[in-house]
Write a protein that holds these residues in place. Structure first.
Motif, PDB file in Angstrom:
ATOM      1  N   SER A 100       0.851  -1.195   0.000  1.00  0.00           N
ATOM      2  CA  SER A 100       0.000   0.000   0.000  1.00  0.00           C
ATOM      3  C   SER A 100       0.882   1.239   0.000  1.00  0.00           C
ATOM      4  CB  SER A 100      -0.928   0.005   1.224  1.00  0.00           C
ATOM      5  OG  SER A 100      -1.760  -1.144   1.235  1.00  0.00           O
ATOM      6  N   LEU A 135      -5.753   8.834 -12.906  1.00  0.00           N
ATOM      7  CA  LEU A 135      -4.833   7.741 -13.213  1.00  0.00           C
ATOM      8  C   LEU A 135      -4.763   7.629 -14.724  1.00  0.00           C
ATOM      9  CD1 LEU A 135      -3.057   5.292 -12.672  1.00  0.00           C
ATOM     10  CD2 LEU A 135      -5.130   3.918 -12.314  1.00  0.00           C
ATOM     11  N   ILE A 161     -10.310   9.196 -11.228  1.00  0.00           N
ATOM     12  CA  ILE A 161     -10.467   7.973 -10.422  1.00  0.00           C
ATOM     13  C   ILE A 161     -11.869   7.943  -9.838  1.00  0.00           C
ATOM     14  CG2 ILE A 161      -9.683   6.742  -8.361  1.00  0.00           C
ATOM     15  CD1 ILE A 161      -6.886   7.844  -8.881  1.00  0.00           C
ATOM     16  N   GLU A 194     -13.761   1.169  -7.504  1.00  0.00           N
ATOM     17  CA  GLU A 194     -12.429   0.583  -7.536  1.00  0.00           C
ATOM     18  C   GLU A 194     -12.217  -0.483  -6.466  1.00  0.00           C
ATOM     19  OE1 GLU A 194     -10.181   0.835  -9.722  1.00  0.00           O
ATOM     20  OE2 GLU A 194     -11.084   2.392 -10.941  1.00  0.00           O
ATOM     21  N   HIS A 244      -9.806  -0.168  -3.259  1.00  0.00           N
ATOM     22  CA  HIS A 244      -8.353   0.012  -3.350  1.00  0.00           C
ATOM     23  C   HIS A 244      -7.956   1.481  -3.168  1.00  0.00           C
ATOM     24  CE1 HIS A 244      -7.286  -4.082  -4.555  1.00  0.00           C
ATOM     25  NE2 HIS A 244      -8.370  -4.088  -5.309  1.00  0.00           N
ATOM     26  N   PHE A 245      -8.830   2.423  -3.547  1.00  0.00           N
ATOM     27  CA  PHE A 245      -8.496   3.847  -3.500  1.00  0.00           C
ATOM     28  C   PHE A 245      -9.339   4.558  -2.448  1.00  0.00           C
ATOM     29  CE2 PHE A 245      -7.466   2.549  -7.850  1.00  0.00           C
ATOM     30  CZ  PHE A 245      -6.172   3.037  -7.965  1.00  0.00           C
ATOM     31  N   ILE A 254      -3.713   4.148  -1.584  1.00  0.00           N
ATOM     32  CA  ILE A 254      -3.885   2.997  -2.483  1.00  0.00           C
ATOM     33  C   ILE A 254      -3.556   1.750  -1.677  1.00  0.00           C
ATOM     34  CG2 ILE A 254      -3.357   2.008  -4.739  1.00  0.00           C
ATOM     35  CD1 ILE A 254      -2.097   4.670  -5.508  1.00  0.00           C
ATOM     36  N   ILE A 258      -2.179  -3.107  -3.545  1.00  0.00           N
ATOM     37  CA  ILE A 258      -1.956  -2.718  -4.939  1.00  0.00           C
ATOM     38  C   ILE A 258      -1.913  -3.940  -5.857  1.00  0.00           C
ATOM     39  CG2 ILE A 258      -0.139  -1.843  -6.465  1.00  0.00           C
ATOM     40  CD1 ILE A 258       0.330   0.363  -4.456  1.00  0.00           C
ATOM     41  N   HIS A 307      -2.866  -1.318 -11.210  1.00  0.00           N
ATOM     42  CA  HIS A 307      -2.814   0.020 -10.608  1.00  0.00           C
ATOM     43  C   HIS A 307      -1.544   0.785 -10.980  1.00  0.00           C
ATOM     44  CE1 HIS A 307      -5.628  -1.734  -7.328  1.00  0.00           C
ATOM     45  NE2 HIS A 307      -6.309  -1.245  -8.357  1.00  0.00           N
ATOM     46  N   TYR A 351      -0.081   8.917 -11.912  1.00  0.00           N
ATOM     47  CA  TYR A 351      -1.103   9.461 -11.018  1.00  0.00           C
ATOM     48  C   TYR A 351      -0.983  10.988 -11.019  1.00  0.00           C
ATOM     49  CZ  TYR A 351      -2.356   4.891  -9.246  1.00  0.00           C
ATOM     50  OH  TYR A 351      -2.807   3.610  -9.139  1.00  0.00           O
TER      51      TYR A 351
END
Length: 574
Positions: free
Chosen positions: A62, A83, A88, A93, A96-97, A111, A114, A118, A122
């Protein structure tokens, strides 16, 4: 620096705080004039910093990206995350975000866990009412290798297959080795196979699978590994079949089986199709009397066969033989199993049971007993009893079997007052022996259908004296041998029984409570119909004097009588 444009607009370049104020624009023509006033405020430009600038992570880790804005204190700021240039969507997602805004002038992007997908650029974009600025950082994700390319089978023999493939993505961690896997109709899914070389390094793109079984269909696939882990396998290769070869696997567990007299029964576990190595698979059964030289061989052409029966009238029972079973196919003969010694069949039993006796026990039961001559050939595995009614033929006899060394059996469910004929014979896996001579037994007549009638009783404390008329059976019913008096406390299921050959009895009621009393006749055929129930209330320990005793009579037309005695007990009894 300050210019009036042709269409009347005013342009100010390199604005500074000194340019702030109220600006008047006036337009004049022959008809008059018009004017507008504009207020100009000059703000500090917005600047941002996105950290860290370049990140390398491993799948499952992460990271937090931090975006800080320096802006005019009189302006509000809004943060946007992208992204690879696309906004985003935090709700789609999979968790994850997460966008975290701890202060008015900064925002973080968390994040979690991962994935390879991904990786990318960014971006953090900051927007105010006056301007918009953005910055980017790059995230590189290391992970297990991607699946190798198409697997090609280049060469096939009876036990090997040469394979080639193209490498897949290494996902930023060099491939260290490859693993070959195979699948056949006989395997439990994909299995790792032995290869040459034994270890396939990451820079190789071909190898040989070895120790395969001949004449078996296989699919192959390749799996790559790096220091991060093992990736997804390649797509399976086309289905191929290895070449035929002479079989190398003989049958297992060669043994003897029971058979008829003069038979040698040889059995084995069939060889699985996986090890038959080609078409035209069969067995070679070889045997010889123990102590002799030459082998006698017989071909069994069915690949599914599991036994062979050799019959020779000259072979005595229980003669020992040396036996072995081999294999063959269109490519040639394979090996034989280890030699074992088995005996020819002893055959079906040769002697009939003796001393057969049949004893009638009741209206529906006959006990059959017998003896077996142990010295006879053909050891029995059990006995079969056949029985039929007097007016029937033996061909329609019903049969029931015993197992082991049982020497008797109880026949049940028979018809009453019926003559039966019975025979007994031994049996084993080879067949049945001769039957005994028929014996005969008749089931008992049915028990009397008439219940004891005109029951009279008198109670004296806890004693109840009963009397009744005798039961006279019909011509097709068993003779009366005596009577049973059954009594139980109300609510109980188990009755106590008094047996007598008279038409009277005295019942002692042991406890306080209501008792149910019945009377029935007893005969060879069993118990007859019970009388209607009598209900008696017992005061245990009390005494009913002769003046207080009452004679009660229950006629056969009554179904139930309740007797309640009001006891007058002297005070000295308390």
């Amino acid at each position: 620096r300050i210019t009036i444009l042709p269409h009347g607009s005013l342009r100010i370049l390199n604005a500074s705080k000194s340019d702030e104020g109220r600006y008047l624009c006036q337009g004049v023509n022959i008809f008059g004039s018009a004017e507008i006033i504009a207020s100009v405020s000059v703000k500090e430009p917005t600047r941002i910093e996105l950290t860290p600038k370049k990140i390398e992570l491993t799948v499952g880790e992460s990271i937090v990206l931090s975006c800080k804005a320096l802006h005019d204190s009189t302006m509000d700021v809004t943060f946007y995350w992208t992204l690879n240039g696309q906004p985003i969507d935090f709700e789609k997602e999979g968790g994850h975000f997460e966008s975290i805004k701890a202060q008015a002038s900064s925002a973080d992007l968390m994040i979690r866990n991962i994935l390879l997908m991904h990786a990318g650029r960014y971006g953090c974009r900051v927007q105010t009412a006056a301007d918009t600025v953005s910055d980017e950082t790059e995230l590189l994700v290391r992970g297990p290798p991607g699946p190798p390319g198409v697997v090609i089978v280049e060469e096939i023999t009876d036990t090997t297959a040469t394979l080639s493939w193209s490498p897949g993505a290494d996902n930023h961690s060099p491939i260290s080795l490859y693993n070959l896997q195979a699948r056949s109709p006989f395997s439990l899914g994909w299995q790792t196979v032995k290869t040459v070389p034994d270890l396939i390094s990451g820079d190789m793109e071909s190898a040989m699978a070895v120790e395969l079984n001949p004449w078996v269909e296989y699919e192959f696939r390749v799996v790559a590994t790096n220091k991060i882990g093992t990736g997804d396998p390649s797509a399976p290769s086309r289905l191929i079949r290895t070449n035929e070869a002479v079989p190398k696997t003989p049958p297992a567990n060669v043994s003897g089986r029971s058979g008829r007299r003069h038979e040698l029964v040889i059995a084995w576990e069939p060889v699985s199709e996986e090890f038959q190595s080609g078409e035209g698979f069969g067995y070679i059964v070889a045997f010889r009397p123990n102590g002799t030289r030459g082998w006698k061989e017989k071909m069994v052409t069915s690949s599914d066969a599991s036994k062979f029966i050799y019959r020779d009238e000259s072979v005595p029972p229980l003669t020992p033989f040396e036996v072995k079973v081999g294999v063959y196919n269109n490519k040639g003969d394979g090996p034989f199993s280890p030699i074992v010694v088995i005996c020819s069949a002893e055959g079906e039993p040769t002697a009939a049971p003796i001393d057969v006796k049949a004893t009638s026990l009741s209206v529906s039961e006959i006990l059959v007993a017998w003896k077996h001559i142990k010295e006879s050939l053909g050891r029995p595995q059990g006995f079969e009893v056949g029985y039929w009614k007097d007016m029937q033929q033996e061909e329609v006899a019903e049969k029931v079997k015993t197992e082991g060394n049982d020497s008797s059996i109880l026949l049940t469910g028979l018809e009453g007052n019926t003559l039966y004929h019975l025979t007994v014979r031994a049996y084993n896996a080879a067949g049945y022996g001769p039957p005994s001579a028929a014996v005969h037994a008749a089931t008992k007549k049915s028990p009397p259908s008439q219940a004891p009638g005109n029951i009279m009783w008198i109670q004296d404390g806890s004693h109840v004296s009963l009397g009744w008329e005798p039961v006279r059976p019909l011509a097709n019913e068993s003779d009366v041998m005596g009577y049973k008096v059954l009594f139980r406390q109300e609510g109980q299921s188990n009755s106590q029984v008094i047996e007598t050959q008279k038409t009277s009895a005295v019942v002692l009621l042991p406890d306080v409570g209501v008792y149910i009393i019945e009377v029935c006749a007893v005969s060879e055929g069993g118990d007859g119909t019970a009388s209607p129930q009598i209900r008696v209330l017992s005061f245990s320990g009390g005494k009913v004097t002769s003046a207080q005793s009452t004679l009660h009579v229950l006629s056969t037309s009554s179904s139930s009588v309740t007797l309640l005695l009001a006891l007058m007990i002297p005070s000295t009894s308390w």
